[in-house]
Design a protein around this motif. Sequence first.
Motif, PDB file in Angstrom:
ATOM      1  N   VAL A 302       0.835  -1.207   0.000  1.00 44.84           N
ATOM      2  CA  VAL A 302       0.000   0.000   0.000  1.00 44.84           C
ATOM      3  C   VAL A 302       0.866   1.251   0.000  1.00 44.84           C
ATOM      4  N   LEU A 303       1.906   1.295   0.844  1.00 50.06           N
ATOM      5  CA  LEU A 303       2.767   2.471   0.928  1.00 50.06           C
ATOM      6  C   LEU A 303       3.577   2.676  -0.354  1.00 50.06           C
ATOM      7  N   ILE A 309      -2.974  11.112   0.457  1.00 50.84           N
ATOM      8  CA  ILE A 309      -2.903  11.059   1.911  1.00 50.84           C
ATOM      9  C   ILE A 309      -3.667   9.865   2.468  1.00 50.84           C
ATOM     10  N   ILE A 310      -4.829   9.557   1.893  1.00 54.98           N
ATOM     11  CA  ILE A 310      -5.634   8.438   2.403  1.00 54.98           C
ATOM     12  C   ILE A 310      -4.876   7.123   2.249  1.00 54.98           C
ATOM     13  N   GLY A 311      -4.258   6.900   1.113  1.00 55.95           N
ATOM     14  CA  GLY A 311      -3.503   5.672   0.901  1.00 55.95           C
ATOM     15  C   GLY A 311      -2.351   5.530   1.867  1.00 55.95           C
ATOM     16  N   VAL A 312      -1.615   6.616   2.069  1.00 57.88           N
ATOM     17  CA  VAL A 312      -0.511   6.579   3.030  1.00 57.88           C
ATOM     18  C   VAL A 312      -1.042   6.322   4.442  1.00 57.88           C
ATOM     19  N   GLY A 376      10.727   1.849  -4.236  1.00 57.12           N
ATOM     20  CA  GLY A 376      11.807   0.881  -4.074  1.00 57.12           C
ATOM     21  C   GLY A 376      12.030   0.502  -2.625  1.00 57.12           C
ATOM     22  N   THR A 377      11.945   1.476  -1.718  1.00 55.41           N
ATOM     23  CA  THR A 377      12.147   1.222  -0.290  1.00 55.41           C
ATOM     24  C   THR A 377      11.100   0.248   0.239  1.00 55.41           C
ATOM     25  N   PHE A 378       9.830   0.505  -0.035  1.00 64.62           N
ATOM     26  CA  PHE A 378       8.773  -0.318   0.555  1.00 64.62           C
ATOM     27  C   PHE A 378       8.617  -1.673  -0.143  1.00 64.62           C
ATOM     28  N   LEU A 379       8.898  -1.732  -1.423  1.00 61.52           N
ATOM     29  CA  LEU A 379       8.846  -3.037  -2.099  1.00 61.52           C
ATOM     30  C   LEU A 379       9.982  -3.937  -1.626  1.00 61.52           C
TER      31      LEU A 379
END
Length: 405
Positions: A302-303, A309-312, A376-379
């Motif tokens: 998701v991130l 803003i809602i997704g984050v 890249g960070t969150f994946l």
Amino acid sequence: MTVETSTRRATWQNIPTGVWALGFVSLLMDLSSEMIHALLPVYVITVLGTSALTVGIIEGIAEATASITKVFSGALSDWLGRRKLLAAIGYGLAAFTKPIFPLAPTVGWLIAARFIDRIGKGIRGAPRDALIADICPAHLRGASFGLRQSLDTIGAFLGPLWAIGLMWLTADHFSTVLWIAVIPGFLSFALILVAVKEPERPESLRKVRTPLHRSELGRLGATYWWVVAVAVVFTLARFSEAFLVLRAQSIGLPLMLVPIVLVIMNIAYSVSAFPIGILSDRVDRVTLLVLGLLLLLVADVVLASATGIIGVGIGVALWGLHMGFTQGLLATLIADTAPAELRGTTFGMFNLVTGLALLVASVIAGALWDVVGPQGTFLAGAVFTVLTLVGLLPIRGRLRGQRHA
């Protein structure tokens, strides 16, 4: 249901007073620390003009310092047969370090302040966790660690919330907010001195002369080391929460509202940690840990893909829930697999290796952020989460027979 069974299944009413006291000590110190932590990443980038990689290095060094210190303080607590003294020294050092943050003129000063502050955290961490394991009965381990984690995390979400209000009242005056953050740190130090009583060491408990000797570490057993190995890979998946703050800033959240990210995360964390701790005393702990890892996997996706803003916000809430499902449980699993006379050492070793992993994770996250971007960070975190799940499943059977030892 028998009276004995009812007593064993009790929740917060039967948790020892010492565990509650340590929980409120943690609450106050986290209130102080998170007021600072909520503002520090943005302060370093927007005021001092550094990069996301610098944030990753600062956070990684800070947490790795704490973890390296924990192994020695934990072993020392086993050697002394006493835990409270070291825990109080750690909280005191953290309290007296807090005034450095509003006084720091450069990044170097901030790194030094975080370094000293985390030494304090390192000194108190393993003895405090071992003290909780000493105080609470085996059938309330999950609930006791979950309670301390929940109270700790209440401080963690109140800190950013106060930071938001104070930034609004002071028109984004960082220094004033950082000075106010000093107060609950000193209250925490005072509380552990007067409210926490250490139980007498059982005479039958084996005395440990050299806790970090190879022969003593060999007593920890294969199951303990497997739990530690799984936790290391898991730590690579859950890098510093500073990157949640940066993710919110990257989609345009106003500076004054950036700390709301840690408020959302820690509310989800605090409301889930204690119930999950209670539940873990009644059902299989590994199953709950797997659910927590699945929550982290979804949070990372998701991130990585959020455009607003809602997704984050959804991703941050899921991140907080995964913390509630996992952090208290990992501490409980260490207590389940640790010999009573080596509890300080076991928590210290656990925090040493996971802290070094956090240093690596934070640097990798910062580098990926600068080169590839937030996706890249969150994946990358999602990939490490999958690897953790693969490593966790084989130890389910080993842990079932050790939870009430």
